[in-house]
Design an enzyme around this catalytic site. Structure first.
Site, PDB file in Angstrom:
ATOM      1  N   HIS A  62      -7.001  -2.614  -9.278  1.00  0.00           N
ATOM      2  CA  HIS A  62      -7.174  -1.264  -9.800  1.00  0.00           C
ATOM      3  C   HIS A  62      -6.506  -0.256  -8.858  1.00  0.00           C
ATOM      4  CE1 HIS A  62     -10.721  -1.894  -7.143  1.00  0.00           C
ATOM      5  NE2 HIS A  62     -10.394  -0.680  -6.736  1.00  0.00           N
ATOM      6  N   ALA A  63      -6.484   0.984  -9.313  1.00  0.00           N
ATOM      7  CA  ALA A  63      -6.052   2.118  -8.488  1.00  0.00           C
ATOM      8  C   ALA A  63      -7.143   3.178  -8.587  1.00  0.00           C
ATOM      9  CB  ALA A  63      -4.720   2.679  -8.994  1.00  0.00           C
TER      10      ALA A  63
END
Length: 146
Positions: A62-63
């Site tokens: 994820h970011a």
């Protein structure tokens, strides 16, 4: 540093990632490293750690929109796969407990290749907020390239 606005989220790159060497106090009885105010460029609002991760598993994927993270390998080693949505990305191996990795918002990250007994300490600038996560890589690339 605090948060980051949507414009900066789109423009952060792998150039914004930093390995930070922590102070190391050597002693015959064992070494000691310290993280104090000013060691990393954000206030710590959450601390957690990863452990007992199988060697064939990965974490992350994820970011973040606002969150800054500082990863420290307290024990063992692991790889951090980083992508900014623009190029090929890069892999950084963390294996020294006196060196940590600063990850800024707008960078996709995956943690892989955990050695037996490894422990990853994570210092975060924000409390957990599901709205801060970008968990779909196609959406992440779309945001970065818009």
């Amino acid at each position: 540093m605090g948060g980051i606005d949507q414009h900066n989220l789109k423009t952060t790159t792998l150039e914004d990632i930093n390995l930070i060497e922590l102070p190391k106090i050597q002693d015959p009885r064992g070494n000691l490293s310290v993280i104090e105010n000013g060691t990393i460029p954000f206030s710590i609002n959450r601390v957690y750690y990863l452990y007992d991760v199988p060697s064939d598993a990965y974490r992350g994927g994820h970011a973040h929109k606002k969150l800054f993270q500082f990863l420290v390998p307290l024990s063992g080693s692991f790889d951090v796969v980083l992508k900014d949505g623009f190029g090929q990305g890069k892999i950084i191996t963390l294996n020294k407990p006196n060196k940590g990795l600063l990850i800024v918002p707008g960078i996709w990250r995956e943690l892989t290749n955990f050695s037996s007994g490894s422990v990853c300490l994570v210092l975060a600038s924000e409390m957990f907020d599901e709205e801060d996560y970008i968990r779909d890589f196609a959406k992440f690339k779309s945001i970065k390239n818009s």
